[in-house]
Design a protein around this motif. Structure first.
Motif, PDB file in Angstrom:
ATOM      1  N   PRO A   1       0.792  -1.236   0.000  1.00 40.01           N
ATOM      2  CA  PRO A   1       0.000   0.000   0.000  1.00 40.01           C
ATOM      3  C   PRO A   1       0.823   1.284   0.000  1.00 40.01           C
ATOM      4  CG  PRO A   1      -0.070  -1.085   2.149  1.00 40.01           C
ATOM      5  CD  PRO A   1       0.569  -2.049   1.210  1.00 40.01           C
ATOM      6  N   VAL A   2       2.077   1.226   0.423  1.00 43.55           N
ATOM      7  CA  VAL A   2       2.917   2.430   0.450  1.00 43.55           C
ATOM      8  C   VAL A   2       4.018   2.367  -0.604  1.00 43.55           C
ATOM      9  CG1 VAL A   2       4.478   3.851   1.848  1.00 43.55           C
ATOM     10  CG2 VAL A   2       2.463   2.804   2.900  1.00 43.55           C
ATOM     11  N   VAL A   3       4.746   1.272  -0.645  1.00 38.06           N
ATOM     12  CA  VAL A   3       5.876   1.119  -1.565  1.00 38.06           C
ATOM     13  C   VAL A   3       5.375   0.420  -2.823  1.00 38.06           C
ATOM     14  CG1 VAL A   3       8.225   0.266  -1.841  1.00 38.06           C
ATOM     15  CG2 VAL A   3       7.420   0.955   0.410  1.00 38.06           C
ATOM     16  N   LYS A   4       5.100   1.207  -3.852  1.00 34.37           N
ATOM     17  CA  LYS A   4       4.476   0.680  -5.062  1.00 34.37           C
ATOM     18  C   LYS A   4       5.512   0.023  -5.979  1.00 34.37           C
ATOM     19  CE  LYS A   4       0.598   2.534  -3.696  1.00 34.37           C
ATOM     20  NZ  LYS A   4      -0.474   1.710  -3.145  1.00 34.37           N
ATOM     21  N   HIS A   5       4.996  -0.732  -6.960  1.00 31.43           N
ATOM     22  CA  HIS A   5       5.882  -1.360  -7.932  1.00 31.43           C
ATOM     23  C   HIS A   5       6.566  -0.306  -8.806  1.00 31.43           C
ATOM     24  CE1 HIS A   5       4.583  -5.222  -6.725  1.00 31.43           C
ATOM     25  NE2 HIS A   5       3.366  -5.127  -7.220  1.00 31.43           N
ATOM     26  N   TYR A   6       7.768  -0.632  -9.249  1.00 37.66           N
ATOM     27  CA  TYR A   6       8.538   0.272 -10.102  1.00 37.66           C
ATOM     28  C   TYR A   6       7.955   0.206 -11.511  1.00 37.66           C
ATOM     29  CZ  TYR A   6      12.790   2.853 -11.307  1.00 37.66           C
ATOM     30  OH  TYR A   6      13.688   3.824 -11.683  1.00 37.66           O
TER      31      TYR A   6
ATOM     32  N   THR B   1      10.673  -8.347  -3.700  1.00 41.35           N
ATOM     33  CA  THR B   1      10.398  -8.261  -5.137  1.00 41.35           C
ATOM     34  C   THR B   1      11.700  -8.064  -5.889  1.00 41.35           C
ATOM     35  OG1 THR B   1       8.296  -7.166  -4.586  1.00 41.35           O
ATOM     36  CG2 THR B   1       8.955  -7.165  -6.887  1.00 41.35           C
ATOM     37  N   PHE B   2      11.839  -8.766  -7.019  1.00 39.82           N
ATOM     38  CA  PHE B   2      13.022  -8.712  -7.866  1.00 39.82           C
ATOM     39  C   PHE B   2      12.601  -8.072  -9.193  1.00 39.82           C
ATOM     40  CE2 PHE B   2      16.590 -11.684  -9.676  1.00 39.82           C
ATOM     41  CZ  PHE B   2      17.260 -10.569 -10.154  1.00 39.82           C
ATOM     42  N   TYR B   3      13.177  -6.889  -9.494  1.00 39.91           N
ATOM     43  CA  TYR B   3      12.825  -6.129 -10.688  1.00 39.91           C
ATOM     44  C   TYR B   3      13.960  -6.156 -11.709  1.00 39.91           C
ATOM     45  CZ  TYR B   3       9.138  -3.999  -7.813  1.00 39.91           C
ATOM     46  OH  TYR B   3       8.056  -3.776  -7.002  1.00 39.91           O
ATOM     47  N   ILE B   4      13.607  -6.084 -12.986  1.00 47.90           N
ATOM     48  CA  ILE B   4      14.569  -5.901 -14.067  1.00 47.90           C
ATOM     49  C   ILE B   4      14.195  -4.610 -14.782  1.00 47.90           C
ATOM     50  CG2 ILE B   4      15.568  -6.841 -16.171  1.00 47.90           C
ATOM     51  CD1 ILE B   4      13.617  -9.120 -13.909  1.00 47.90           C
ATOM     52  N   HIS B   5      15.137  -3.653 -14.796  1.00 48.00           N
ATOM     53  CA  HIS B   5      14.863  -2.314 -15.319  1.00 48.00           C
ATOM     54  C   HIS B   5      15.364  -2.218 -16.756  1.00 48.00           C
ATOM     55  CE1 HIS B   5      13.905  -1.086 -11.212  1.00 48.00           C
ATOM     56  NE2 HIS B   5      14.934  -1.842 -10.862  1.00 48.00           N
ATOM     57  N   GLN B   6      14.481  -1.781 -17.660  1.00 49.02           N
ATOM     58  CA  GLN B   6      14.790  -1.761 -19.084  1.00 49.02           C
ATOM     59  C   GLN B   6      14.873  -0.336 -19.609  1.00 49.02           C
ATOM     60  OE1 GLN B   6      11.456  -4.386 -20.284  1.00 49.02           O
ATOM     61  NE2 GLN B   6      13.017  -5.928 -20.727  1.00 49.02           N
ATOM     62  N   GLY B   7      15.200  -0.222 -20.883  1.00 55.40           N
ATOM     63  CA  GLY B   7      15.191   1.083 -21.537  1.00 55.40           C
ATOM     64  C   GLY B   7      16.496   1.838 -21.446  1.00 55.40           C
ATOM     65  N   GLY B   8      17.608   1.154 -21.159  1.00 55.86           N
ATOM     66  CA  GLY B   8      18.899   1.818 -21.139  1.00 55.86           C
ATOM     67  C   GLY B   8      19.145   2.702 -19.933  1.00 55.86           C
ATOM     68  N   VAL B   9      18.400   2.507 -18.848  1.00 59.47           N
ATOM     69  CA  VAL B   9      18.617   3.320 -17.662  1.00 59.47           C
ATOM     70  C   VAL B   9      19.840   2.817 -16.903  1.00 59.47           C
ATOM     71  CG1 VAL B   9      16.165   3.833 -17.441  1.00 59.47           C
ATOM     72  CG2 VAL B   9      17.128   1.904 -16.197  1.00 59.47           C
ATOM     73  N   SER B  10      20.436   3.689 -16.117  1.00 61.00           N
ATOM     74  CA  SER B  10      21.592   3.304 -15.309  1.00 61.00           C
ATOM     75  C   SER B  10      21.151   2.905 -13.907  1.00 61.00           C
ATOM     76  CB  SER B  10      22.580   4.457 -15.211  1.00 61.00           C
ATOM     77  OG  SER B  10      22.029   5.527 -14.451  1.00 61.00           O
ATOM     78  N   ALA B  11      22.016   2.183 -13.210  1.00 56.89           N
ATOM     79  CA  ALA B  11      21.723   1.815 -11.825  1.00 56.89           C
ATOM     80  C   ALA B  11      21.563   3.058 -10.962  1.00 56.89           C
ATOM     81  CB  ALA B  11      22.842   0.917 -11.276  1.00 56.89           C
ATOM     82  N   LEU B  12      22.400   4.075 -11.199  1.00 56.83           N
ATOM     83  CA  LEU B  12      22.306   5.310 -10.423  1.00 56.83           C
ATOM     84  C   LEU B  12      20.972   6.006 -10.658  1.00 56.83           C
ATOM     85  CD1 LEU B  12      23.635   7.319  -8.506  1.00 56.83           C
ATOM     86  CD2 LEU B  12      24.625   8.463 -10.515  1.00 56.83           C
TER      87      LEU B  12
END
Length: 300
Positions: A36-41, A83-94
């Motif tokens: 309810p507070v920390v939503k999905h990325y 939760t384990f997320y995979i971030h796409q679109g050429g974004v950096s970890a920072l």
């Protein structure tokens, strides 16, 4: 909780070595409940999600910069979301970490520590460039949420493991039935009812309270002449004035539940006493849990 477009939030990690996997299958977010507070990325693939109603998890909960920098770890018990997320679109970890920081800050979180894992003391080994952040949210002067985030940039696309923990003592399941409630009221004129639970620092009746409240309803249905005063009590965490108001609101919430379940509101009155009538010492969690209670008082 909102993120800078096109990103969104989550929170923390315990295992610092993330195993690389060449292909990920996105889970359906509708298959499990979002926090309810920390939503999905937003826009990130969800490789795995796990939720435990009650578990223990090792977390970073503090950071001591002096005299010698040190990470403070603690095994925290409560409801656990991972939760384990995979971030796409050429974004950096920072870029991902900064979005986490901004979104959590907007929700009232305090940043405990954030930076490169390699530069943080007392942390396990992780790949070069991995980032870690720890955050807390307080309510009533006590931690209500812990968030640890680990971001690994070296598996093709940045991946993040987020752990969210709502600290709490495991709720005791009480054997309550309508006949025992009525016998207690007949003998003493009042009875403390445990197992009526509320959301942290709120007057919202939790779904796990239904079995106990159903027995209260059944008792009132079986004894139509019975009238009750519903009293709310709290522990001494937080300001006394706020606790008084909260206890009054919680008593009213119990009445509202019973009225909705078919009991005439004319048979029910409410009162709140805050932290003024403890039945145990408030210096332990066990004592505080006994003081957070609903009492039923025979009023007719």
């Amino acid at each position: 909780m909102r993120f800078s477009k096109p990103f969104a939030a989550a929170a923390s990690a315990l295992t610092l070595c993330l195993a690389a996997a060449p292909a990920y299958a996105q889970m359906d977010p509708a298959s499990f409940k979002e926090h309810p507070v920390v939503k999905h990325y937003p826009g990130a693939l969800i490789d795995s999600h796990d939720e435990k109603e009650f578990d223990a998890t090792d977390l970073v909960v503090g950071y001591k910069p002096t005299p010698k920098p040190a990470i403070v770890r603690k095994e925290v018990e409560g409801r656990v979301y991972k939760t384990f997320y995979i971030h796409q679109g050429g974004v950096s970890a920072l870029q991902v970490m900064r979005n986490y920081e901004t979104a959590l800050k907007a929700e009232g979180f305090t940043m405990v520590v954030s930076g490169k894992v390699a530069a943080l003391p007392s942390m396990e080994t992780a790949r070069d460039g991995a980032l870690f952040g720890a955050f807390t949210l307080e309510r009533g002067g006590q931690p209500a949420l812990y968030v640890n985030i680990l971001i690994d940039p070296n598996v093709g696309e940045p991946v993040s493991r987020v752990v969210v923990v709502e600290p709490e003592q495991m709720k005791q399941v009480y054997a309550v039935d309508a006949s025992k409630l009525y016998a207690g009221l007949t003998a003493d004129g009042r009875i403390a009812v445990y197992g009526v639970n509320f959301e942290t620092a709120k007057a919202v009746v939790s779904a796990d309270s239904e079995p106990v409240l159903t027995q209260v309803r059944d008792m009132l249905t079986a004894h139509p002449e019975l009238k009750l005063k519903i009293e709310g009590h709290t522990d001494n965490v937080g300001a006394s004035a706020a606790n008084l108001t909260l206890s009054q609101q919680r008593a009213a919430a119990v009445k509202a539940w019973l009225v909705k379940a078919g009991i005439s509101q004319d048979r029910l009155t409410t009162a709140g006493h805050g932290d003024s009538q403890p039945v145990a010492a408030n210096d332990t969690e066990d004592g505080r849990s006994k003081n957070r209670r609903v009492e039923l008082v025979r009023a007719g």
